[in-house]
Design a protein around this motif. Structure first.
Motif, mmCIF file in Angstrom:
data_model
loop_
_atom_site.group_PDB
_atom_site.id
_atom_site.type_symbol
_atom_site.label_atom_id
_atom_site.label_comp_id
_atom_site.label_asym_id
_atom_site.label_seq_id
_atom_site.Cartn_x
_atom_site.Cartn_y
_atom_site.Cartn_z
ATOM 1 N N PHE A 149 -0.886 0.693 9.112
ATOM 2 C CA PHE A 149 -0.501 1.810 8.024
ATOM 3 C C PHE A 149 0.199 2.519 8.788
ATOM 4 O O PHE A 149 -0.627 3.121 9.806
ATOM 5 N N ASP B 15 -7.142 -4.986 7.141
ATOM 6 C CA ASP B 15 -7.701 -3.179 7.411
ATOM 7 C C ASP B 15 -7.380 -3.054 8.763
ATOM 8 O O ASP B 15 -8.440 -3.810 9.476
ATOM 9 N N GLU C 247 2.355 5.104 -0.260
ATOM 10 C CA GLU C 247 1.883 6.537 0.497
ATOM 11 C C GLU C 247 0.092 7.611 0.384
ATOM 12 O O GLU C 247 0.094 7.540 1.576
ATOM 13 N N GLU C 248 -0.337 7.706 -0.659
ATOM 14 C CA GLU C 248 -1.301 7.469 -0.821
ATOM 15 C C GLU C 248 -2.602 6.746 -0.884
ATOM 16 O O GLU C 248 -3.388 6.860 -2.147
ATOM 17 N N ARG C 249 -2.318 5.441 -0.474
ATOM 18 C CA ARG C 249 -3.563 4.289 -0.592
ATOM 19 C C ARG C 249 -3.587 4.179 -1.694
ATOM 20 O O ARG C 249 -4.856 3.000 -1.835
ATOM 21 N N VAL D 60 1.120 -0.850 0.136
ATOM 22 C CA VAL D 60 0.155 -0.517 0.209
ATOM 23 C C VAL D 60 0.533 1.271 0.298
ATOM 24 O O VAL D 60 1.833 1.703 1.129
ATOM 25 N N GLY E 225 -3.286 -3.036 5.262
ATOM 26 C CA GLY E 225 -2.937 -1.829 5.637
ATOM 27 C C GLY E 225 -4.416 -1.165 6.069
ATOM 28 O O GLY E 225 -5.056 -1.717 7.483
ATOM 29 N N HIS E 226 -5.057 0.377 5.646
ATOM 30 C CA HIS E 226 -6.154 0.864 6.293
ATOM 31 C C HIS E 226 -6.635 0.742 5.390
ATOM 32 O O HIS E 226 -6.055 2.841 4.846
ATOM 33 N N ASN E 227 -7.490 1.890 4.910
ATOM 34 C CA ASN E 227 -8.687 2.639 4.536
ATOM 35 C C ASN E 227 -8.036 2.753 3.224
ATOM 36 O O ASN E 227 -8.338 3.249 2.240
ATOM 37 N N VAL E 228 -8.064 1.476 2.258
ATOM 38 C CA VAL E 228 -7.965 1.181 0.711
ATOM 39 C C VAL E 228 -8.409 1.571 0.083
ATOM 40 O O VAL E 228 -9.266 0.294 -0.466
#
Lengths: 340, 291
Positions: free
Chosen positions: A71, A66, A12-14, A10, A44-47
């Motif tokens: 992240f 998630d 930096e910009e998701r 993932v 990751g988180h909120n992809v």
């Protein structure tokens, strides 16, 4: 079971990192050759748009962990998730990008699973292997092909007995290609607490300063590259002029970077980026093994060099014997007059 | 307070300076033509170790190297620059080890050096460029890791804070001790040898070196001074499982080695005349490579 897995990074910009999409493209081919499925691991988180992004690359299953703690990346929780997933699902092949993330965690995963791991592969193929001593034949192994010994040899590595067969691949080495635009797989959300230990969060990120990528020579279709033979920062302006005209980017060798003619982020080769443009115009580049390793997959190569014996000439499609200071202005002039 | 820093260092062939005589006529590598050097990033790791030692009173630096007997040179070189002692892990049984078998061997040696507070090593060695042995060793010992270290921010008895260099920026990470840190080439270069230390430690030797030496003066010096005694461990000393060592313990097998030979394509040669260049551009435009 026994499918092809890709750990998807993932950004930096998701989003999902390019290198991961390239690996999915390769993974799909390997899975087709083996008659297996392609599975993606995303931690990751909120992809956003995960399914929309990944399915067209031929992904049959996304395993998605998630959690806000996942992240930005830290080694231990990501390692635990991949290790536990591998134990559960017994992948045949497990691929990582050879990035600071992939090269940080893949060795731990391999060490835990007691598996072989090959770093920085430049090619992955399926083939058989016969053990010389015993004559045992292993069918459909992953050939992990990489330069070694400072780029002086190319080694083909196999893991006959251990699974998963693990490898890392650098960004830009494999081609990113959509498999089927309307391909549909399925998504499995992981119960993160079943896969990580609270102690895995022992390391703390105190501060991060990550820049957006400025130069994108990796994605350029045309690259005008200069070596030490360009001679000066001033002369590099000619390369920029031609590159801009052709809609390309400027690249350089390590010698040109070390000479202070150009910034490091444009360095192509083993210690820089790997590129595979349609057209590579090598200006005053003798062509060390290390540099060629980063560009020899280019579609067409033009070598402009005063030295007729430059090693670059041996892999070039067109060799122009002469000075780039003569040649580039002529190319620029012709293009300006004749392109529509 | 004791604070033990272990530096993992490797002696490597200098692949960066591959000259003409480095390849034999049959296309294989002539290892004899490549000088053995201290792996460059391991020197960066040694420098960071010395910086830690300067910040923590009573800290000591132990260098651990795995390789043939002559790798003791790496320990001596470390001593000249600031290390307090060292061990060479050497055994024919280690031959042919891939990174998994190597990390197992190193982890067993580290268990003998426990309790330690920090393990430092170079990000990667120039003969393999895999960057795997550090993290693999950390996993075997269940240590947290910080890779791609660029500078030491702070260290105390319980934790270390490190600035890491990533592809697109920097990250500062705080890790509990004990932990393992891999140091990259962007970190500070190692300080040079210290003349007084060279005078002292040039006598340092392993038991094997002592046995092979005929220099009675040196033997007497080493016997009388513990600091000059470089340790030597074999597979037996490590209580290692034989099937996890060397070639037997290596899941990766080399199927094939190709020397890099340039494949000569049919190249079109041309001069710099207007006519030649114009024809080339015309061809590129016609084939839609440019345009």
């Amino acid at each position: 079971m026994n499918n092809v897995f890709v750990y998807c990074e993932v950004t930096e910009e998701r989003g999902i990192a390019d290198v991961s999409l390239e690996l999915l493209s390769k993974g799909r081919r390997l899975a087709d050759t083996l008659g297996r499925q392609l599975e993606a691991i995303v931690i990751g988180h909120n992809v956003p748009d995960l399914e929309k992004t990944l399915y067209p690359y031929g992904v049959d299953m996304i395993h998605y962990a998630d959690d806000a703690r996942l992240f930005p990346f830290t080694t231990l929780p990501h390692t635990s998730i991949v290790v536990n997933l591998a134990k559960e699902l017994q992948p045949e092949i497990l691929l990582f990008g050879a990035t600071t993330i992939g090269r940080d965690m893949a060795p731990r995963v391999a060490s835990n699973l007691l598996c072989g791991l090959t770093a920085d592969c430049t090619s992955l193929e399926i083939g058989d292997h016969e053990e010389a001593k015993t004559g045992t034949v292993y069918k459909n192994l992953l050939y992990q092909i990489r330069p070694a010994f400072g780029g002086n040899i190319i080694a083909t590595i196999v893991n006959p007995k251990t699974r998963p067969q693990m490898a890392t691949v650098r960004e830009g080495v494999m081609k990113k290609e959509i498999y089927k635009a309307d391909y549909k797989g399925s998504l499995r959300k992981l119960d993160v607490n079943k896969y990580v230990d609270p102690a895995d969060f022992a390391c703390q990120i105190i501060d991060r300063a990550i820049e957006a990528q400025k130069v994108n020579i990796k994605g350029a279709q045309i690259i005008v590259a200069g070596g030490y033979g360009v001679g000066s920062r001033e002369n590099f302006k000619l390369l920029y002029e031609l590159a801009e005209l052709l809609g390309g980017e400027v690249g350089a060798t390590r010698a040109a970077v070390d000479g202070g003619f150009i910034e490091h982020e444009r360095q192509i080769g083993q210690t820089g980026v790997t590129v595979r443009p349609k057209l590579y115009i090598a200006c005053g580049i003798s062509g060390s093994v290390q540099h060629r390793a980063g560009m020899d997959q280019s579609g067409k190569i033009i070598s402009i060099n005063t030295d007729p014996h430059a090693p670059m000439n041996a892999i070039a499609d067109y060799v122009i014997k002469g000075s780039l200071l003569d040649v580039l202005p002529k190319m620029i002039k012709y293009y300006k007059e004749n392109s529509k | 307070m004791s604070f033990r820093i272990v530096v993992l260092a490797k002696q490597v062939p200098d692949t960066r300076n591959v000259g003409k005589d480095a390849m034999k006529e049959d296309g294989t590598i002539n290892r004899a033509a490549l000088p053995a050097i201290y792996n460059p990033e391991d020197l960066n790791a040694l420098e960071m170790a010395i910086q830690m030692k300067e910040k923590i009173e009573g800290a000591e630096i132990i260098v651990l190297t795995m390789g043939p007997g002559r790798a003791a040179e790496v320990v001596r070189e470390s001593m000249y620059r600031g290390a307090d002692g060292g061990f060479v892990v050497s055994d024919m049984k280690f031959a042919g080890a891939d990174t998994l078998a190597t990390s197992y061997t190193l982890s067993m040696a580290l268990r003998k050096l426990a309790p330690f507070d920090v393990v430092l090593c170079g990000r990667q060695a120039i003969d393999g460029d895999t960057a795997q042995v550090g993290p693999q060793t950390a996993e075997k010992l269940a240590l947290p890791q910080v890779t791609y270290a660029e500078s030491l921010v702070s260290v105390d008895a319980k934790s270390v804070t490190i600035r890491r260099r990533l592809e697109r920026g920097v990250e500062t990470m705080k890790a509990p001790l004990p932990c393992l840190i891999t140091v990259g080439s962007s970190a500070k270069e190692c300080r040079p040898r210290h003349a007084v230390r060279v005078m002292t430690y040039k006598y340092a030797a392993t038991p094997s070196e002592m046995a092979a030496s005929t220099d009675e003066r040196r033997k007497a010096k080493v016997a009388a001074d513990k600091r000059l005694q470089i340790g030597e461990w074999t597979a037996n000393d490590l209580a290692a499982e034989p099937e996890r060592l060397g070639l037997a313990g290596s899941p990766t097998k080399v199927k094939k080695i190709d020397n890099v030979v340039l494949v000569h394509k049919e190249a079109k040669s041309m001069d710099t005349s207007d006519k030649s260049i114009n024809e080339l551009m015309q061809e590129l435009l016609a084939s839609h490579i440019i345009g």
